[in-house]
Design a protein around this motif. Structure first.
Motif, PDB file in Angstrom:
ATOM      1  N   TYR A  27     -25.351  -1.413  31.731  1.00 46.64           N
ATOM      2  CA  TYR A  27     -26.341  -2.488  31.922  1.00 46.64           C
ATOM      3  C   TYR A  27     -27.739  -1.889  32.029  1.00 46.64           C
ATOM      4  CZ  TYR A  27     -29.153  -5.932  34.443  1.00 46.64           C
ATOM      5  OH  TYR A  27     -30.162  -6.776  34.842  1.00 46.64           O
ATOM      6  N   SER A  28     -27.860  -0.851  32.840  1.00 47.20           N
ATOM      7  CA  SER A  28     -29.155  -0.192  33.008  1.00 47.20           C
ATOM      8  C   SER A  28     -29.678   0.332  31.678  1.00 47.20           C
ATOM      9  CB  SER A  28     -29.028   0.959  34.006  1.00 47.20           C
ATOM     10  OG  SER A  28     -28.599   0.496  35.275  1.00 47.20           O
ATOM     11  N   ALA A  29     -28.795   0.892  30.879  1.00 40.29           N
ATOM     12  CA  ALA A  29     -29.205   1.414  29.569  1.00 40.29           C
ATOM     13  C   ALA A  29     -29.720   0.294  28.665  1.00 40.29           C
ATOM     14  CB  ALA A  29     -28.030   2.130  28.910  1.00 40.29           C
ATOM     15  N   SER A  30     -29.075  -0.869  28.723  1.00 36.69           N
ATOM     16  CA  SER A  30     -29.520  -1.986  27.877  1.00 36.69           C
ATOM     17  C   SER A  30     -30.890  -2.486  28.310  1.00 36.69           C
ATOM     18  CB  SER A  30     -28.491  -3.125  27.911  1.00 36.69           C
ATOM     19  OG  SER A  30     -28.467  -3.777  29.169  1.00 36.69           O
ATOM     20  N   LYS A  31     -31.144  -2.493  29.614  1.00 42.45           N
ATOM     21  CA  LYS A  31     -32.446  -2.935  30.101  1.00 42.45           C
ATOM     22  C   LYS A  31     -33.522  -1.885  29.821  1.00 42.45           C
ATOM     23  CE  LYS A  31     -31.640  -7.049  31.786  1.00 42.45           C
ATOM     24  NZ  LYS A  31     -32.337  -8.264  31.277  1.00 42.45           N
ATOM     25  N   ALA A  32     -33.151  -0.617  29.864  1.00 42.06           N
ATOM     26  CA  ALA A  32     -34.096   0.437  29.494  1.00 42.06           C
ATOM     27  C   ALA A  32     -34.498   0.293  28.026  1.00 42.06           C
ATOM     28  CB  ALA A  32     -33.501   1.811  29.760  1.00 42.06           C
ATOM     29  N   ALA A  33     -33.533  -0.062  27.190  1.00 40.57           N
ATOM     30  CA  ALA A  33     -33.838  -0.301  25.775  1.00 40.57           C
ATOM     31  C   ALA A  33     -34.784  -1.487  25.623  1.00 40.57           C
ATOM     32  CB  ALA A  33     -32.543  -0.539  24.998  1.00 40.57           C
ATOM     33  N   LEU A  34     -34.538  -2.547  26.376  1.00 40.58           N
ATOM     34  CA  LEU A  34     -35.408  -3.722  26.333  1.00 40.58           C
ATOM     35  C   LEU A  34     -36.826  -3.358  26.782  1.00 40.58           C
ATOM     36  CD1 LEU A  34     -35.802  -6.795  25.978  1.00 40.58           C
ATOM     37  CD2 LEU A  34     -35.094  -7.051  28.376  1.00 40.58           C
ATOM     38  N   HIS A  35     -36.912  -2.538  27.807  1.00 35.53           N
ATOM     39  CA  HIS A  35     -38.215  -2.080  28.316  1.00 35.53           C
ATOM     40  C   HIS A  35     -38.983  -1.331  27.227  1.00 35.53           C
ATOM     41  CE1 HIS A  35     -41.191  -0.151  30.851  1.00 35.53           C
ATOM     42  NE2 HIS A  35     -40.677   1.042  30.626  1.00 35.53           N
ATOM     43  N   SER A  36     -38.317  -0.424  26.544  1.00 36.67           N
ATOM     44  CA  SER A  36     -38.956   0.349  25.489  1.00 36.67           C
ATOM     45  C   SER A  36     -39.408  -0.555  24.341  1.00 36.67           C
ATOM     46  CB  SER A  36     -37.992   1.423  24.979  1.00 36.67           C
ATOM     47  OG  SER A  36     -38.611   2.248  24.029  1.00 36.67           O
ATOM     48  N   TYR A  37     -38.557  -1.496  23.962  1.00 41.57           N
ATOM     49  CA  TYR A  37     -38.913  -2.452  22.911  1.00 41.57           C
ATOM     50  C   TYR A  37     -40.132  -3.280  23.317  1.00 41.57           C
ATOM     51  CZ  TYR A  37     -38.794  -7.067  20.708  1.00 41.57           C
ATOM     52  OH  TYR A  37     -39.147  -8.241  20.103  1.00 41.57           O
ATOM     53  N   THR A  38     -40.166  -3.704  24.564  1.00 37.99           N
ATOM     54  CA  THR A  38     -41.278  -4.531  25.047  1.00 37.99           C
ATOM     55  C   THR A  38     -42.592  -3.769  24.952  1.00 37.99           C
ATOM     56  OG1 THR A  38     -39.766  -5.653  26.582  1.00 37.99           O
ATOM     57  CG2 THR A  38     -42.129  -5.914  26.979  1.00 37.99           C
ATOM     58  N   GLN A  39     -42.573  -2.502  25.323  1.00 42.98           N
ATOM     59  CA  GLN A  39     -43.782  -1.685  25.207  1.00 42.98           C
ATOM     60  C   GLN A  39     -44.227  -1.583  23.749  1.00 42.98           C
ATOM     61  OE1 GLN A  39     -42.266   1.871  27.178  1.00 42.98           O
ATOM     62  NE2 GLN A  39     -43.658   1.501  28.902  1.00 42.98           N
ATOM     63  N   GLY A  40     -43.268  -1.375  22.862  1.00 36.08           N
ATOM     64  CA  GLY A  40     -43.590  -1.275  21.442  1.00 36.08           C
ATOM     65  C   GLY A  40     -44.124  -2.571  20.875  1.00 36.08           C
ATOM     66  N   LEU A  41     -43.535  -3.697  21.296  1.00 37.44           N
ATOM     67  CA  LEU A  41     -44.008  -5.005  20.838  1.00 37.44           C
ATOM     68  C   LEU A  41     -45.433  -5.250  21.324  1.00 37.44           C
ATOM     69  CD1 LEU A  41     -43.159  -7.681  19.411  1.00 37.44           C
ATOM     70  CD2 LEU A  41     -42.538  -8.536  21.687  1.00 37.44           C
ATOM     71  N   ARG A  42     -45.697  -4.878  22.573  1.00 37.90           N
ATOM     72  CA  ARG A  42     -47.042  -5.053  23.123  1.00 37.90           C
ATOM     73  C   ARG A  42     -48.055  -4.207  22.352  1.00 37.90           C
ATOM     74  NH1 ARG A  42     -46.624  -3.558  28.796  1.00 37.90           N
ATOM     75  NH2 ARG A  42     -45.609  -5.592  29.051  1.00 37.90           N
ATOM     76  N   ASP A  43     -47.687  -2.975  22.042  1.00 39.51           N
ATOM     77  CA  ASP A  43     -48.587  -2.113  21.276  1.00 39.51           C
ATOM     78  C   ASP A  43     -48.820  -2.656  19.864  1.00 39.51           C
ATOM     79  OD1 ASP A  43     -48.778  -0.438  23.438  1.00 39.51           O
ATOM     80  OD2 ASP A  43     -47.569   1.176  22.591  1.00 39.51           O
ATOM     81  N   THR A  44     -47.767  -3.224  19.283  1.00 39.13           N
ATOM     82  CA  THR A  44     -47.869  -3.759  17.928  1.00 39.13           C
ATOM     83  C   THR A  44     -48.925  -4.849  17.835  1.00 39.13           C
ATOM     84  OG1 THR A  44     -45.548  -3.257  17.463  1.00 39.13           O
ATOM     85  CG2 THR A  44     -46.599  -4.917  16.080  1.00 39.13           C
ATOM     86  N   PHE A  45     -49.006  -5.678  18.873  1.00 34.89           N
ATOM     87  CA  PHE A  45     -49.939  -6.812  18.851  1.00 34.89           C
ATOM     88  C   PHE A  45     -51.116  -6.602  19.799  1.00 34.89           C
ATOM     89  CE2 PHE A  45     -46.005  -8.608  17.202  1.00 34.89           C
ATOM     90  CZ  PHE A  45     -46.469  -9.311  16.098  1.00 34.89           C
ATOM     91  N   ALA A  46     -51.419  -5.355  20.089  1.00 38.40           N
ATOM     92  CA  ALA A  46     -52.486  -5.054  21.042  1.00 38.40           C
ATOM     93  C   ALA A  46     -53.838  -5.610  20.606  1.00 38.40           C
ATOM     94  CB  ALA A  46     -52.589  -3.543  21.238  1.00 38.40           C
TER      95      ALA A  46
END
Length: 242
Positions: A153-172
């Motif tokens: 579960y923790s690994a899946s949320k860590a993946a979501l966290h990383s994706y969220t950072q990337g999505l934020r950077d994409t639309f910065a």
């Protein structure tokens, strides 16, 4: 961002954190669209909300994600906020032979990560047409440190966290789209019962923190015990190239 007059879709909105956020947003004068797999629970949740509708469906299933995105585009063209809150979590003792560790991990990763990426990509064109919009991903304190009880579960949320950072950077550079991440600690909900949720904070505390952050356009939203960890780690992360 404005905290009223939004049209908000909340996955996992019939109970727990999702319903708590739905109540706050509904009371603040927003149109709320809650999603869940169980029609009875959705209808019961609607009784606690004003100006709300429900869309039943399982976002962990690709065809259902596509159907729900199509319905949002057709019936709710003013949609400007999605809250990716639905999740899956299992106690997963990796030392126990035959405990279906990989199967549990697959369900968690699909629901908590892959499904979020796909659904967000389906809805993004609609969000980008609005004057102001947001993607809100509900991750976890577990993104910072796993443990032997919920390692996958923790690994899946860590993946979501990383994706969220990337999505934020994409639309910065897009001032109209905001990408939020909410980091709850253990929360006392039915969802978390299997992983010791009875000792957690109330879901309403997560909702309160999110509404306050939305008003301030504070895209990082640590809650409860996560605040101390976030305060230590986030300044370091912000110094890294991105």
């Amino acid at each position: 961002m404005k905290t009223s007059s939004n049209t908000v879709f909340i996955s996992g909105g019939s109970a727990g954190i999702g319903l708590a956020i739905a109540k706050k947003l509904s009371a603040a004068g927003n149109k709320v669209i809650i999603n869940g797999r169980n029609e009875e629970r959705l209808q019961n949740a609607l009784k606690e909300l004003d100006n709300a509708v429900a869309i039943r469906g399982d976002l962990s299933v690709e065809a259902e994600r596509i159907r729900i995105a199509d319905e949002l585009a057709a019936k709710h063209p003013d949609l400007n906020i999605i809250i990716n809150n639905a999740g899956a979590a299992f106690m997963n003792d990796l030392s126990v032979a035959g405990n279906s560790a990989a199967e549990k991990a697959h369900q968690e990763m699909n629901t908590n990560y892959i499904s979020v990426i796909h659904f967000t990509s389906l809805v993004l064109p609609q969000l980008l047409r609005q004057d102001e919009a947001a993607v809100v991903n509900v991750s976890s304190i577990a993104v910072y440190r796993s443990n032997k009880y919920v390692p996958t579960y923790s690994a899946s949320k860590a993946a979501l966290h990383s994706y969220t950072q990337g999505l934020r950077d994409t639309f910065a550079e897009n001032e109209k789209l905001h990408v939020f991440e909410v980091y709850p600690p253990l929360v006392n909900t039915e969802f978390s019962a299997e992983i010791g949720g009875a000792s957690g904070i109330p879901a309403s505390e997560v909702a309160d923190e999110f509404l306050a952050a939305l008003e301030l356009n504070q895209v990082e939203v640590p809650v409860g015990d996560t605040k101390q960890i976030h305060a230590l780690i986030n300044p370091i992360i912000e110094q890294l190239p991105h």
